[in-house]
Scaffold this motif. Structure first.
Motif, short mmCIF file in Angstrom:
data_model
loop_
_atom_site.label_atom_id
_atom_site.label_comp_id
_atom_site.label_asym_id
_atom_site.label_seq_id
_atom_site.Cartn_x
_atom_site.Cartn_y
_atom_site.Cartn_z
N ARG B 424 0.85 -1.20 0.00
CA ARG B 424 0.00 0.00 0.00
C ARG B 424 0.88 1.24 0.00
N LEU B 425 0.72 2.05 -1.04
CA LEU B 425 1.50 3.28 -1.17
C LEU B 425 0.81 4.40 -0.44
N GLN B 426 1.61 5.38 -0.03
CA GLN B 426 1.00 6.59 0.54
C GLN B 426 0.15 7.27 -0.53
N PRO B 427 -0.85 8.02 -0.10
CA PRO B 427 -1.77 8.63 -1.06
C PRO B 427 -1.04 9.46 -2.12
N GLY B 428 -1.54 9.38 -3.34
CA GLY B 428 -1.03 10.24 -4.40
C GLY B 428 0.20 9.71 -5.13
N LEU B 429 0.67 8.53 -4.76
CA LEU B 429 1.90 8.04 -5.40
C LEU B 429 1.63 7.02 -6.51
N LEU B 430 0.46 6.38 -6.46
CA LEU B 430 0.24 5.19 -7.29
C LEU B 430 0.51 5.42 -8.78
N ASP B 431 -0.12 6.44 -9.35
CA ASP B 431 -0.01 6.61 -10.80
C ASP B 431 1.43 6.77 -11.25
N ARG B 432 2.16 7.57 -10.50
CA ARG B 432 3.56 7.81 -10.90
C ARG B 432 4.41 6.54 -10.75
N VAL B 433 4.18 5.84 -9.67
CA VAL B 433 4.93 4.59 -9.47
C VAL B 433 4.62 3.61 -10.59
N LEU B 434 3.34 3.48 -10.91
CA LEU B 434 2.96 2.55 -12.00
C LEU B 434 3.63 2.95 -13.30
N HIS B 435 3.66 4.24 -13.54
CA HIS B 435 4.26 4.73 -14.77
C HIS B 435 5.74 4.33 -14.86
N THR B 436 6.46 4.54 -13.78
CA THR B 436 7.89 4.19 -13.78
C THR B 436 8.08 2.68 -13.95
N LEU B 437 7.26 1.91 -13.25
CA LEU B 437 7.40 0.46 -13.37
C LEU B 437 7.18 0.04 -14.83
N GLU B 438 6.15 0.59 -15.42
CA GLU B 438 5.85 0.22 -16.80
C GLU B 438 7.00 0.61 -17.72
N GLU B 439 7.54 1.78 -17.50
CA GLU B 439 8.68 2.21 -18.32
C GLU B 439 9.84 1.25 -18.24
N GLY B 441 9.57 -1.91 -17.84
CA GLY B 441 9.17 -3.26 -18.23
C GLY B 441 8.85 -4.15 -17.04
N VAL B 442 8.27 -3.57 -15.99
CA VAL B 442 7.83 -4.37 -14.85
C VAL B 442 6.31 -4.56 -14.97
N VAL B 443 5.86 -5.80 -14.90
CA VAL B 443 4.42 -6.06 -14.97
C VAL B 443 3.92 -6.52 -13.61
N ILE B 444 3.15 -5.68 -12.97
CA ILE B 444 2.47 -6.04 -11.73
C ILE B 444 1.04 -5.53 -11.88
N ASP B 445 0.19 -5.68 -10.89
CA ASP B 445 -1.09 -5.02 -11.06
C ASP B 445 -1.48 -4.19 -9.85
N GLU B 446 -2.42 -3.30 -10.08
CA GLU B 446 -2.78 -2.36 -9.02
C GLU B 446 -4.24 -2.54 -8.64
N ARG B 447 -4.53 -2.17 -7.43
CA ARG B 447 -5.92 -2.06 -6.98
C ARG B 447 -6.08 -0.64 -6.49
N LYS B 448 -6.75 0.16 -7.29
CA LYS B 448 -6.93 1.56 -6.94
C LYS B 448 -7.56 1.67 -5.55
N PRO B 449 -7.27 2.69 -4.77
CA PRO B 449 -6.46 3.86 -5.14
C PRO B 449 -4.98 3.74 -4.79
N ASP B 450 -4.56 2.71 -4.06
CA ASP B 450 -3.20 2.83 -3.51
C ASP B 450 -2.42 1.53 -3.38
N VAL B 451 -2.96 0.43 -3.89
CA VAL B 451 -2.28 -0.85 -3.67
C VAL B 451 -1.68 -1.41 -4.96
#
Ligand SMILES: Cc1ncc(COP(=O)(O)O)c(C=O)c1O
Ligand SMILES: Cc1ncc(COP(=O)(O)O)c(C=O)c1O
Lengths: 484, 484
Positions: B424-439, B441-451
């Motif tokens: 669980r990420l602190q609020p407001g971090l998820l989108d940016r973290v996902l973006h970097t992971l994708e860049e 080539g890391v494939v994981i999945d998210e459960r909005k808003p923060d996991v």
């Protein structure tokens, strides 16, 4: 002279209807029908097993060119349809999408894809399925398996009360339907002996059921019946019931009615929507050539699939049903909020995310059906099965009727049958006839002790095959009689 | 000197457990673990998407050699497992069998076949499936889809009375299970508000459920509860429940209990038989790498699958169920006599002839599991996920705990989790973290808003990938915090 010239004109002219063409028993006549068949090119879209294929003990391809091996006469599309050539290509694309994209394949489209991303394949399926069964797209879902779908539909459409709890079905329903109905009754704590009303043929020699008889049974049980479940085309007799009239009659008695279209989908020109059918289910491995056990389909009439109006006896705005997340509203499907509002229509009866592999095979096949029309397919079907009947019963021209050691149990009225003719042999002939057919590379199926089912599929079978089949079959009968 | 020598010995010696090896944060350590991993060769049996694959806009293969393209870090086997290399070969054989044999493929074996004839593929499936979930072969069936199977099982195992009608489930159950239970209650005319007992986490910051809490809820509702339905491994938190203890407790209160093993099958070392579980169902597209939506599985304990003893409240010799012909006794299946006697065990819950295509993909994957053992797989899983947790929480060595902008919501006790860690990420971090992971080539999945859910799959993921993932993830977090 004038009349001789006339005969010569006919003899050299295009083929007439088989009933009035004196050349109908000749191979050239069959070939002429094939030459002018508007669907003839579709045969090339399918892999017909060769005679050699049927005998080989390995799956691996052989050295010798296979394209030139003589084909079997495959008249068994009523049991398992043959493989479209495109199926492999579709599946390869699917495998590639899964391999290269993994989970991102659920949402990411590709320029060269044959199917949309995984989450949307069900929609691709229903779009192609709808015209084949005469439905709106929203009325059909490609999902599950036939018997499972019948149970899901009965969970929604069979809501018995103490007074109104019976289910009317054929006495010779396909076993799975019989078991399904029986277990639904038990599930609601009714005794199947009281709750199953079986419509039995009045005459065992003629196992078909007249519309009048079915209507009579409905009338006799009207006040206590909750549901009628019939097959659209009977698996054993090949009889095609009058869906429109029987459906209207059930409705006039306030009874819901569902149709098992296993032997009808892709065979006859269904109009499930126009006929006001409440629900239907079918498999796609017979006339719709999706492979053994391939994913099935179901139909829920528009009026039952609404998600707007308050339901009787419920606080919900939709028809009660057994639910799953894949049936829930697309906008909120992935929100994990646990509030179920179904998609409108048949899609709202979906439970699980569908096997993309499995639906891919269905779609590959449906794409072919969508290049023809059921109208054209049915037109050829009526003619090719009529030709088969004609040759079986009228040929050889000089043979006395009694010399034919078989009768047809399928209705002779084309409106009351699909592709299949069910032939009942005299006792003791079946095994030998089957043996001869197999030796000649003819694939049909039997229902012990005495019936063979023969179904030329209009998309891939030819008039010439029908002609050849009759040669072999009549000879097989003759030999079997001699050996008896 | 002695002690320095000792340190040097350790530094050059084989890797110790990560908790006590000072080199654990180094890539060489991860590589050393891979080198001695007894399952390491299994990675080659799978197609891991390359980073390039994930970005390409076409499915068609490219000119350049693909084997050498850097692989993605695919930690998403909890959602969709990757494709076994053998799947394509299995499917090609299947397509060939269907193409060359048509309907005769149902019964005719081949010398070079990978699977038995069509009518027997279900048996091939259950044989390979049983050891993966700790069951007797007769206790499992490969069939249907997960939610559909849950409904079929509830039709048999949820037989509510006015007094005993409640179903206990997680408050945050997977939506499909929630909907399934809700609709089962409605189906039996109970109000879900009264009938669904939701076990809610006591503390939203810690969304796991203790065994004590579950037991307490069972106790509180014991007299009115008919069924407990829980997930074996929770999809959101990754918590692995104490199936044995909870099952025993439910039984002690005369309550039946079923387990949704979607996130457990192929992940943890289930012992469904020994633990006396009444029934279970799962999908095969997650840890059991059968492809999106691929055919599912179900378990019915031996004692419920008998076909011999008179049943309570019934004239039958078997447990009531919704029935279909594929569940009926093999000896009479094709007799068309309409007398249902089920096969013994889970097979007796089958309804339809299964999609051979679909089951082929399941079997291709299960064959790999049967070359390893769940014991070995679980052993590596505990270690590799432990290593992931260690690096996430303990590394960099000098980082203060507060500087980590995330917490783990998955239990830290290895016995209470499978492969997956939910972060669980602190609020407001998820989108940016996902973006970097994708860049990267890391494939994981998210459960909005923060996991984010991260799951190294022991059959194809490596310790080195875990190490690399942590580098990328920690950096992604750092950047996201800065940009906040
Ligand atoms: C725990 C759990 N239950 C049920 C489902 C629904 O699965 P299906 O769509 O295969 O029925 C899922 C899907 O991911 C799941 O994770
Ligand atoms: C008329 C009819 N109903 C039901 C079935 C059972 O189909 P499934 O095994 O796909 O449920 C069949 C199978 O051939 C059938 O012909």
């Amino acid at each position: 002279m004038g009349s001789r010239q006339h005969v010569r004109d006919i003899q050299n002219g295009p083929p007439l209807h088989y009933a009035s063409d004196i050349r109908a028993y000749k191979k050239e006549y069959a070939e002429a029908l094939d030459a002018q068949d508007p669907l003839r090119s579709f045969r090339d879209e399918f892999i017909i097993p060769s005679k050699k294929d049927l005998k080989r003990k390995t799956l691996a391809a052989e050295e010798s060119s296979e394209a030139s091996d003589p084909k079997s006469i495959y008249f068994c599309g009523n049991s398992l349809g043959v493989q479209p050539r495109s199926t492999q290509r579709y599946i390869e694309k699917y495998l590639r999408a899964w391999a290269t994209k993994g989970v991102t394949g659920h949402f990411v489209p590709h320029e060269d894809e044959l199917l949309p991303p995984f989450v949307d394949v069900d929609t691709a399926g229903s779009k192609l399925m709808a015209p084949v069964v005469g439905a709106l797209q929203s009325e059909v879902a490609v999902m599950g398996t036939l018997t499972a779908n019948l149970h899901l539909l009965m969970a929604s459409f069979y809501r018995p009360t103490k007074e109104k709890f019976k289910i009317i079905l054929e006495g010779k329903a396909f076993p799975s339907d019989h078991y399904a109905v029986e277990s639904q009754l038990r599930h609601h704590n009714f005794d199947p002996k009281e709750g199953m009303v079986l419509v039995e043929p009045e005459n065992l020699d003629k196992p078909t059921l007249s519309t009048e008889q079915i209507i009579k049974v409905i009338d006799e049980n009207a006040s206590s019946t909750a549901l009628v479940l019939l097959s659209a085309v009977q698996f054993y007799t090949g009889q095609y019931f009058d869906i429109e009239r029987i459906t209207a009659h059930a409705h006039s008695k306030d009874i819901l009615i569902g149709w098992d279209c296993a032997h009808a989908a892709g065979n006859v020109d269904l109009r499930l929507h126009d006929w006001n059918v409440d629900f239907a289910a079918w498999c796609n491995y017979k006339y719709i050539n999706s492979g053994p056990g391939g994913m099935a389909g179901l139909f829920v009439h528009e009026r039952h699939g609404r998600v707007d109006e308050k339901q009787p006896d419920s606080n919900e705005t939709f028809r009660p049903r057994l639910s799953g997340w894949w049936g829930s509203d697309l906008a909120t499907r992935f929100n994990m909020e646990n509030r179920f509002t179904p998609q409108v229509g048949a899609a709202g009866f979906q439970l699980s995310n569908p096997s993309v592999l499995d639906i891919t095979a269905v779609v590959a096949s449906l794409e072919i059906f969508n290049r023809a029309t059921m109208d054209e397919i049915r037109k050829k079907s009526v003619n090719i099965t009529g030709y088969l009947e004609h040759l079986l019963t009228k040929y050889p021209l000089d043979a006395p009727a009694e010399s034919k050691p078989f009768t047809l149990i399928t209705p002779s009225n084309p409106a009351e049958r699909g592709a299949q003719l069910s032939i009942r042999l005299q006792p003791g002939l079946l095994d030998r006839v089957l043996h001869t057919l197999e030796e000649h590379g003819v694939v049909i199926d039997e229902r012990k002790p005495d019936v063979v089912r023969v179904a030329p599929a209009p998309l891939y079978n030819t008039y010439t095959e029908v002609w050849e089949f009759c040669q072999i079959f009549l000879q097989a009968c003759e030999e079997a009689v001699k050996a008896r």
